[in-house]
Design a protein around this motif. Structure first.
Motif, short mmCIF file in Angstrom:
data_model
loop_
_atom_site.label_atom_id
_atom_site.label_comp_id
_atom_site.label_asym_id
_atom_site.label_seq_id
_atom_site.Cartn_x
_atom_site.Cartn_y
_atom_site.Cartn_z
N VAL A 46 -1.81 12.98 4.92
CA VAL A 46 -1.98 13.16 3.48
C VAL A 46 -2.89 12.06 2.93
N TYR A 47 -3.92 12.46 2.23
CA TYR A 47 -4.90 11.55 1.64
C TYR A 47 -4.46 11.21 0.22
N SER A 48 -4.39 9.93 -0.09
CA SER A 48 -3.94 9.53 -1.43
C SER A 48 -4.44 8.12 -1.75
N THR A 49 -4.05 7.63 -2.91
CA THR A 49 -4.45 6.32 -3.40
C THR A 49 -3.89 5.20 -2.51
N TYR A 50 -4.59 4.07 -2.51
CA TYR A 50 -4.15 2.92 -1.72
C TYR A 50 -4.53 1.65 -2.46
N GLY A 99 0.80 -1.22 0.00
CA GLY A 99 0.00 0.00 0.00
C GLY A 99 0.83 1.26 0.00
N HIS A 100 2.03 1.18 0.56
CA HIS A 100 2.90 2.34 0.70
C HIS A 100 3.28 2.94 -0.66
N GLY A 101 3.68 2.11 -1.59
CA GLY A 101 4.09 2.60 -2.90
C GLY A 101 2.94 3.23 -3.67
N THR A 102 1.76 2.62 -3.57
CA THR A 102 0.59 3.15 -4.26
C THR A 102 0.21 4.52 -3.70
N HIS A 103 0.33 4.68 -2.40
CA HIS A 103 0.04 5.97 -1.75
C HIS A 103 0.99 7.05 -2.27
N GLY A 113 -8.65 1.74 -3.43
CA GLY A 113 -9.14 2.64 -2.39
C GLY A 113 -8.24 3.83 -2.14
N TYR A 114 -8.48 4.47 -0.98
CA TYR A 114 -7.77 5.68 -0.59
C TYR A 114 -7.51 5.62 0.90
N ASP A 115 -6.46 6.30 1.34
CA ASP A 115 -6.10 6.26 2.75
C ASP A 115 -5.37 7.54 3.12
#
Length: 366
Positions: free
Chosen positions: A292-296, A152-156, A300-302
């Protein structure tokens, strides 16, 4: 071991999701040859009547449970359903993208189109709706056999740098650069120096513009230093998270501490230094990194916090500059020269807070 540098997690969810009560209004669908009276007479209240010609009719309203039971048994009734809720698809402008004025760049037609941004991390979710159209190629250096994100970290980080400007989810600092997934961290969020060095070498050999590294360790590696020097010499603009060891002094991690890399500290929405941010003389620039809100992963989003989140803000701005013809050294110089002094110490903010609008609006030196 190197680790993805992020601290703190909030709720994960799909954009636009909300909890609502089950609607009390129903829609009763009738056969085309049936009168509206069939449903109208059974209703406590009629909201709307719809005539779809040969397809059929429908009545929206409120009905008692007894009336609904009778309607469901009637052969002239095609269906009984909830008059459900629909919502406009909306896109969130994350506070960090707003704070560095990247949204102004988007309005001016600056998208980063033509730049290549490599995310050296846990991978990128390869079918995320806010990233998929921007995805190029990728390579796995962890032995998992795929560069898809399993953490999830890289996608964020990818979303902060370069999420698509569309009608859903979030928008990135850059919006139309090509994202490349260079998977150098395992699903646990950690990795080894040799994998990261191989990933950096790979980015340089592909001729890509920006290498974003939201990872680090308190000690360096000769192989890692060789890799960043090689990439810098081959035209790659390297950006790395300063680290999450704060509050501390002179504690910037590696590879951020290498002179070939632009080291990024983290700020909060009040322009203060994030409590977790590492500081030291190696810090070159600051960027938003708290909440910070971003992709996950999973589409989804996180909301995450860390210098990991600050780093891709700078990577996205670097992509914008290099799409306009800047070299790696031009991009680094311009980002520093146009940064906004927010009153923090030099070891906390470096040249200042990232100002993407000012950087892209300034002509780079020859």
């Amino acid at each position: 071991m190197l680790h993805g540098i992020a601290a703190g997690t909030a709720t994960t969810g799909l954009a636009g999701a909300a909890t609502t009560k089950r609607p009390t209004r129903k829609i009763v669908g009738l056969r085309a040859d049936e009168s509206f009276d069939r449903a109208r007479d059974a209703a406590d209240d009629v909201y709307r009547e719809l005539d779809f010609g040969s397809v059929g009719k429908a009545v929206a309203g409120t009905f008692s449970e007894k009336a609904l039971k009778g309607l469901r048994k009637n052969p002239k009734v095609r269906y009984v359903e909830d008059d459900g809720t629909v919502r406009a698809l909306s896109q969130t402008l994350p506070w960090g993208v707003d704070r560095v004025d990247a949204d102004v760049l988007h309005s001016n037609g600056e998208t980063g189109n033509g730049a290549d941004i490599a995310i050296l991390d846990t991978g990128i979710d390869d079918d995320h709706p806010d990233l998929q159209a921007n995805l190029g190629t990728g390579k796995d250096f962890t032995g998992t056999g795929t560069w898809d994100d399993d953490n999830g970290h890289g996608t964020h980080c990818a979303g902060i740098a370069n999420a698509i400007n569309n009608s859903q989810g979030v928008v990135g600092v850059s919006t139309e650069a090509t994202l490349h997934s260079v998977k150098v961290l395992y699903s646990s969020g950690s990795g080894v120096f040799s994998d990261v060095a191989a990933g950096i070498e790979y980015v340089a050999n592909q001729g890509w513009d920006v290498g974003s590294m939201s990872l680090g360790d308190s000690t360096g590696s000769s192989a890692l230093q060789d890799a960043v020097e090689y990439a810098r010499n081959n035209g790659v603009f390297l950006v790395a998270a300063a680290g999450n060891s704060g509050p501390c002094s002179d504690c910037v991690g590696y590879p951020a501490a290498y002179p070939e890399v632009m080291a990024v500290s983290s700020t909060n929405s009040s322009d203060g230094l994030s409590s977790f941010s590492s500081t030291g003389p190696e810090v070159d620039i600051a960027a938003p990194g708290s909440n910070v809100y971003s992709t996950y992963v999973g589409g989804g989003y996180d909301t995450l916090s860390g210098t990991s989140m600050a780093c891709p803000h700078v990577a996205g701005a670097g992509g914008q500059l290099m799409a306009n013809g800047a070299s790696n050294s031009n991009a680094r110089y311009t980002l520093a020269e146009t940064a906004e002094d927010i009153g923090l110490g030099n070891d906390e903010q470096g040249a200042g807070l990232l100002d993407a609008k000012a950087a892209v609006g300034r002509k780079t030196p020859p």
